[in-house]
Scaffold this motif. Structure first.
Motif, PDB file in Angstrom:
ATOM      1  N   GLU A  75       0.737  -1.688   0.097  1.00  0.00           N
ATOM      2  CA  GLU A  75      -0.015   0.086   0.370  1.00  0.00           C
ATOM      3  C   GLU A  75       0.714   1.509  -0.266  1.00  0.00           C
ATOM      4  O   GLU A  75       0.484   2.141   0.385  1.00  0.00           O
ATOM      5  CB  GLU A  75      -0.997   0.194   1.443  1.00  0.00           C
ATOM      6  N   THR A  80       1.284   2.789  -5.841  1.00  0.00           N
ATOM      7  CA  THR A  80      -0.316   3.336  -5.932  1.00  0.00           C
ATOM      8  C   THR A  80      -0.587   4.284  -6.983  1.00  0.00           C
ATOM      9  O   THR A  80      -2.500   4.492  -6.362  1.00  0.00           O
ATOM     10  CB  THR A  80      -0.824   2.954  -4.118  1.00  0.00           C
ATOM     11  N   VAL A 105      -4.659  -3.477   1.685  1.00  0.00           N
ATOM     12  CA  VAL A 105      -3.802  -3.045   0.648  1.00  0.00           C
ATOM     13  C   VAL A 105      -5.808  -2.192  -0.011  1.00  0.00           C
ATOM     14  O   VAL A 105      -5.094  -1.136  -0.667  1.00  0.00           O
ATOM     15  CB  VAL A 105      -3.336  -3.397  -0.872  1.00  0.00           C
ATOM     16  N   GLN A 108      -6.828   0.115   2.235  1.00  0.00           N
ATOM     17  CA  GLN A 108      -5.996   2.200   2.749  1.00  0.00           C
ATOM     18  C   GLN A 108      -6.103   2.376   1.107  1.00  0.00           C
ATOM     19  O   GLN A 108      -6.798   3.658   0.658  1.00  0.00           O
ATOM     20  CB  GLN A 108      -4.686   2.251   2.188  1.00  0.00           C
ATOM     21  N   ILE A 109      -6.774   1.600  -0.565  1.00  0.00           N
ATOM     22  CA  ILE A 109      -6.765   2.548  -1.420  1.00  0.00           C
ATOM     23  C   ILE A 109      -8.227   3.212  -1.835  1.00  0.00           C
ATOM     24  O   ILE A 109      -8.087   4.327  -2.170  1.00  0.00           O
ATOM     25  CB  ILE A 109      -6.866   1.390  -3.494  1.00  0.00           C
TER      26      ILE A 109
END
Length: 254
Positions: A75, A80, A105, A108-109
């Protein structure tokens, strides 16, 4: 399978802003490094591993007209931060982009790109389908992809293996179980940040030791800092079968 190194630099890229060292001022194109990312063309399926801040220019430079999916190793923003730039592929292909990553991940995106996932979307935002993966192999478009768990200090990171090709970035520890997953690798990509000790990345010497243990026929180092040294000079010092990757390098693998 065709492998293209979209970027081979560390989180600051090379040259580094404000730096006037020999590497950052080098005129050798191999010393110019975007943030680390990789494109894989496997039997007509187009995959990218990580969409860093330079994703837009990387895809333009390589003329990649189609993209079927994105695989995320972890992440951190240098892996990203370019996700918004999948929009042209949404428009061209008229479909959402599958994005594969561990639960942490994807969460968090979803926080960092909240506008993508909003109930009331602004017109033209990226179209993303989040696909959670773990440490088990999975298939996409007939391609088997095996995650390779490693550690980036204390942060879990996934490398990926397709056939005899294995890719590991942002690591300073490979567990025994992952060495077993790497057995039989013919072409290996591994991070080698710099010569000095680092809390979360393999040094050059550490990466050489890991590469020799894995025993791939050909190994390419990536996620390279300006502190490592000039490309041509470091390349001359490496053991047989081990080379520094550079931006735009392509490998055609059988």
């Amino acid at each position: 399978m065709k492998i293209t190194f979209l970027g081979t630099g560390t989180s600051q890229g090379v040259p580094v802003i404000t730096c006037d060292c020999a590497v950052c001022t080098s005129l050798d194109y191999r010393d110019k490094r975007f943030r680390t990312s990789l494109h894989i063309d496997h039997q007509g399926t187009s995959l990218v591993i990580d969409t860093g801040p330079d994703f837009r220019m990387q895809m333009i430079r390589e003329g990649i007209k189609s993209l079927d999916a994105v695989l995320f190793t972890h992440e951190h923003k240098d892996h990203t931060a370019g996700l918004d730039d999948i929009r042209p592929y949404n428009f061209r292909q008229k479909k959402s982009m599958p994005v594969f990553g561990r639960k942490a991940v994807l969460e968090q995106i979803q926080r960092e790109y909240s506008y993508i996932f909003s109930a009331q979307k602004y017109p033209g935002v990226p179209q993303v389908d989040c696909v959670e993966i773990d440490e088990n192999p999975f298939h996409f478009n007939g391609t088997e992809i095996t995650p390779i768990p490693v550690l980036h200090y204390k942060l879990p990171v996934l490398g990926f293996r397709i056939g005899d090709f294995s890719y590991i970035t942002d690591a300073n520890f490979i567990p025994e179980s992952s060495f077993k997953l790497l057995e039989g690798t013919e072409t290996l990509v591994l991070n080698a940040l710099q010569k000095e000790s680092h809390i979360s990345h393999f040094t050059l010497d550490e990466a050489i030791i890991q590469a020799q243990r894995i025993g791939a026929k050909n190994t390419y180092f990536t996620h390279i800092s300006h502190k490592l040294g000039l490309h041509t000079e470091i390349n001359r010092q490496l053991p047989e079968g081990i080379k520094l990757a550079y931006d735009g390098l392509t490998l055609n693998l059988s």
